[in-house]
Design an enzyme around this catalytic site. Structure first.
Site, PDB file in Angstrom:
ATOM      1  N   ARG A 164       0.831  -1.220   0.000  1.00  0.00           N
ATOM      2  CA  ARG A 164       0.000   0.000   0.000  1.00  0.00           C
ATOM      3  C   ARG A 164       0.864   1.268   0.000  1.00  0.00           C
ATOM      4  O   ARG A 164       0.504   2.282   0.603  1.00  0.00           O
ATOM      5  CB  ARG A 164      -0.942   0.028   1.212  1.00  0.00           C
ATOM      6  CG  ARG A 164      -1.967  -1.082   1.263  1.00  0.00           C
ATOM      7  CD  ARG A 164      -2.942  -1.000   0.096  1.00  0.00           C
ATOM      8  NE  ARG A 164      -4.058  -1.914   0.275  1.00  0.00           N
ATOM      9  CZ  ARG A 164      -4.061  -3.203  -0.063  1.00  0.00           C
ATOM     10  NH1 ARG A 164      -2.984  -3.741  -0.622  1.00  0.00           N
ATOM     11  NH2 ARG A 164      -5.136  -3.946   0.139  1.00  0.00           N
ATOM     12  N   SER A 238     -10.509  -0.856   3.413  1.00  0.00           N
ATOM     13  CA  SER A 238      -9.740  -1.030   4.653  1.00  0.00           C
ATOM     14  C   SER A 238      -9.283   0.337   5.160  1.00  0.00           C
ATOM     15  O   SER A 238      -8.675   1.093   4.410  1.00  0.00           O
ATOM     16  CB  SER A 238      -8.489  -1.866   4.396  1.00  0.00           C
ATOM     17  OG  SER A 238      -8.839  -3.128   3.883  1.00  0.00           O
ATOM     18  N   GLU A 334      -4.506   3.339   6.467  1.00  0.00           N
ATOM     19  CA  GLU A 334      -4.219   3.192   5.038  1.00  0.00           C
ATOM     20  C   GLU A 334      -4.828   4.394   4.307  1.00  0.00           C
ATOM     21  O   GLU A 334      -4.302   4.860   3.298  1.00  0.00           O
ATOM     22  CB  GLU A 334      -4.856   1.882   4.540  1.00  0.00           C
ATOM     23  CG  GLU A 334      -4.674   1.670   3.056  1.00  0.00           C
ATOM     24  CD  GLU A 334      -5.524   0.536   2.485  1.00  0.00           C
ATOM     25  OE1 GLU A 334      -5.382  -0.609   2.918  1.00  0.00           O
ATOM     26  OE2 GLU A 334      -6.313   0.824   1.574  1.00  0.00           O
TER      27      GLU A 334
HETATM   28  N1  EPU Z   1     -10.704 -10.798  10.220  1.00  0.00           N
HETATM   29  C1  EPU Z   1     -11.412 -10.894  11.391  1.00  0.00           C
HETATM   30  N2  EPU Z   1     -12.471 -10.075  11.582  1.00  0.00           N
HETATM   31  C2  EPU Z   1     -12.856  -9.158  10.657  1.00  0.00           C
HETATM   32  C3  EPU Z   1     -12.129  -9.062   9.466  1.00  0.00           C
HETATM   33  C4  EPU Z   1     -11.042  -9.883   9.258  1.00  0.00           C
HETATM   34  O1  EPU Z   1     -11.099 -11.711  12.257  1.00  0.00           O
HETATM   35  O2  EPU Z   1     -13.840  -8.454  10.928  1.00  0.00           O
HETATM   36  C5  EPU Z   1      -9.531 -11.680  10.001  1.00  0.00           C
HETATM   37  C6  EPU Z   1      -9.864 -13.097   9.617  1.00  0.00           C
HETATM   38  O3  EPU Z   1      -8.914 -13.928  10.223  1.00  0.00           O
HETATM   39  C7  EPU Z   1      -9.656 -13.111   8.126  1.00  0.00           C
HETATM   40  C8  EPU Z   1      -8.496 -12.167   7.983  1.00  0.00           C
HETATM   41  O4  EPU Z   1      -8.736 -11.167   8.974  1.00  0.00           O
HETATM   42  O5  EPU Z   1      -9.324 -14.385   7.641  1.00  0.00           O
HETATM   43  C9  EPU Z   1      -8.340 -11.511   6.629  1.00  0.00           C
HETATM   44  O6  EPU Z   1      -9.532 -10.832   6.270  1.00  0.00           O
HETATM   45  P1  EPU Z   1      -9.848 -10.445   4.753  1.00  0.00           P
HETATM   46  O7  EPU Z   1      -9.618 -11.601   3.847  1.00  0.00           O
HETATM   47  O8  EPU Z   1     -11.183  -9.796   4.702  1.00  0.00           O
HETATM   48  O9  EPU Z   1      -8.701  -9.424   4.370  1.00  0.00           O
HETATM   49  P2  EPU Z   1      -8.028  -8.198   5.151  1.00  0.00           P
HETATM   50  O10 EPU Z   1      -6.652  -8.595   5.546  1.00  0.00           O
HETATM   51  O11 EPU Z   1      -8.928  -7.700   6.208  1.00  0.00           O
HETATM   52  C10 EPU Z   1      -6.893  -7.237   2.990  1.00  0.00           C
HETATM   53  C11 EPU Z   1      -6.821  -5.937   2.262  1.00  0.00           C
HETATM   54  C12 EPU Z   1      -8.094  -5.703   1.482  1.00  0.00           C
HETATM   55  C13 EPU Z   1      -8.268  -6.844   0.497  1.00  0.00           C
HETATM   56  C14 EPU Z   1      -8.309  -8.165   1.283  1.00  0.00           C
HETATM   57  C15 EPU Z   1      -8.357  -9.384   0.380  1.00  0.00           C
HETATM   58  C16 EPU Z   1      -5.370  -4.499   3.590  1.00  0.00           C
HETATM   59  C17 EPU Z   1      -5.295  -3.345   4.515  1.00  0.00           C
HETATM   60  N3  EPU Z   1      -6.599  -4.864   3.214  1.00  0.00           N
HETATM   61  O12 EPU Z   1      -7.929  -7.126   3.964  1.00  0.00           O
HETATM   62  O13 EPU Z   1      -7.954  -4.505   0.757  1.00  0.00           O
HETATM   63  O14 EPU Z   1      -9.467  -6.698  -0.256  1.00  0.00           O
HETATM   64  O15 EPU Z   1      -7.103  -8.289   2.079  1.00  0.00           O
HETATM   65  O16 EPU Z   1      -7.115  -9.573  -0.214  1.00  0.00           O
HETATM   66  O17 EPU Z   1      -4.332  -5.052   3.221  1.00  0.00           O
HETATM   67  C18 EPU Z   1      -8.359  -2.167   0.881  1.00  0.00           C
HETATM   68  O18 EPU Z   1      -7.133  -2.012   0.853  1.00  0.00           O
HETATM   69  O19 EPU Z   1      -9.145  -1.176   0.934  1.00  0.00           O
HETATM   70  C19 EPU Z   1      -8.901  -3.496   0.863  1.00  0.00           C
HETATM   71  C20 EPU Z   1     -10.215  -3.738   0.973  1.00  0.00           C
END
Ligand code: EPU
Length: 338
Positions: A164, A238, A334
């Site tokens: 990012r 995010s 972010e």
């Molecule tokens: N999780 C929770 N609770 C929540 C949300 C997430 O426990 O409410 C945990 C779970 O363990 C889950 C893990 O977080 O398995 C990962 O969650 P998710 O797959 O939704 O991805 P993220 O890490 O929360 C990142 C990016 C997103 C992108 C997704 C999918 C960042 C800051 N965010 O989110 O990007 O869509 O992975 O690859 O790296 C963005 O940048 O705006 C964005 C949406």
């Protein structure tokens, strides 16, 4: 050139916040932009570049000339049987560009389906999702220096992409307007379906030998199930980055919270999902008046309608404090605060 004054930016930021621009202009071509930047009347006036508005939190009015690039066009600059190179205007809607690639069988951006924002804003923070970052397909970024209107093409390496991050958010922050980006896409793509959710959704769809279109479809399905549509509920995806901590700190954390998820970055570093930390700190689904934390993805802060940027900023600070207290981890935004 049509410069307007006191323009509401409500429809130009995905949080739907009603801040105003002192002056505002839509830019349709690189020539129009260089003319503006060299115009003696505006040369020394502060300027602010607003792309798709999908990654900003407007906490106040913008006392500057807000430049909104609307440079359009998708042009083939090189093509052979394996790949295609496309030059795309900064003002194209990112998801429309992804759909153009999917429709034409150009692989490489399908995992980035449905990310809000414009093509010009995408390299800025090296957008990424489901195992793919834009840096893997960007060949170059075309930009114009705000100070004197000089054009420059940045190679992929010169963009200094990170998680990012890019040079446009760091040493060259507020110095350039991105006018377009050039992508190398594959006609014989290696699909990336490794992400757990993606695999599962493809199976549910019965896509045993997935195509680019299947991957894009699966990702749209996942995103729609977890992430609020900014057209319905204001948000900027995010809000925080996923923090990276040392393996030692991660192992200590695991002693108190054995179920803490973590993804190795390298031998010394682990990335912890901020969404998990925020949920465990008790914020998931929290609502205070018109703002809150999304009920299906704790990493997304939302504006239900009449919230203000200051309220969202204050909420984000409370979340940062409570996560720091509970886990000893500092969350960094972010989203860019204005
Ligand atoms: N999780 C929770 N609770 C929540 C949300 C997430 O426990 O409410 C945990 C779970 O363990 C889950 C893990 O977080 O398995 C990962 O969650 P998710 O797959 O939704 O991805 P993220 O890490 O929360 C990142 C990016 C997103 C992108 C997704 C999918 C960042 C800051 N965010 O989110 O990007 O869509 O992975 O690859 O790296 C963005 O940048 O705006 C964005 C949406």
């Amino acid at each position: 050139m049509q410069i307007q004054s006191n323009v509401s930016l409500r429809h130009l930021n995905t949080f739907g916040l009603d801040a105003h621009a002192r002056y505002f202009i839509n830019i349709h071509s690189v020539e129009e932009l260089t003319t503006l930047l060299n115009d003696p009347e505006w040369k020394d006036f502060p300027k602010f570049i607003l792309g798709g508005g999908s990654n900003i939190l407007l906490t106040k009015d913008i006392e500057a000339l807000v430049i909104h690039p609307e440079i359009r066009g998708i042009e083939i600059v090189e093509e052979n049987e394996d790949s295609v190179v496309l030059k795309v205007g900064a003002g194209e809607v990112w998801h429309d560009f992804v759909m153009h690639c999917v429709d034409n069988g150009y692989g490489g951006v399908e995992n980035l389906s449905l990310i809000p924002g414009s093509v010009g804003a995408a390299p800025m923070q090296n957008i990424g999702a489901y195992g793919v970052e834009i840096k893997s397909v960007i060949q170059s970024v075309e930009a114009v220096r705000i100070g004197d209107g000089e054009k420059r093409v940045f190679t992929n390496a010169e963009c200094e992409f990170g998680y990012r991050e890019s040079i446009f958010k760091k040493s060259l922050k507020s110095r350039y307007v991105i006018t377009g980006a050039t992508f190398r896409l594959s006609k014989k793509p290696l699909l990336n379906a490794a992400y757990g959710d993606v695999q599962k959704t493809l199976q549910e769809m019965g896509a045993d030998v997935p195509t680019i279109r299947d991957i894009s479809g699966a990702i749209m399905k996942i995103r729609r199930s977890k992430l609020p549509d900014p057209a319905e509920i204001g948000n900027a995806g995010s809000f925080f980055k996923n923090p990276e901590i040392s393996v030692t700190q991660f192992d200590q954390l695991k002693e108190t919270f054995p179920e803490v998820p973590g993804y190795p970055v390298d031998a010394q570093t682990v990335k912890v999902p901020a969404g998990w930390l925020i949920e465990k700190a008790g914020w998931k689904g929290f609502r205070e008046g018109e703002i809150g934390v999304h009920a299906r993805q704790a990493l997304v802060l939302v504006n239900y309608g009449g919230g203000t940027g200051i309220q969202i900023k204050t909420l984000s600070e409370k979340i940062q404090e409570s996560v720091a207290d509970k886990f000893g981890i500092r969350l960094n935004a972010e989203v860019n605060f204005i």
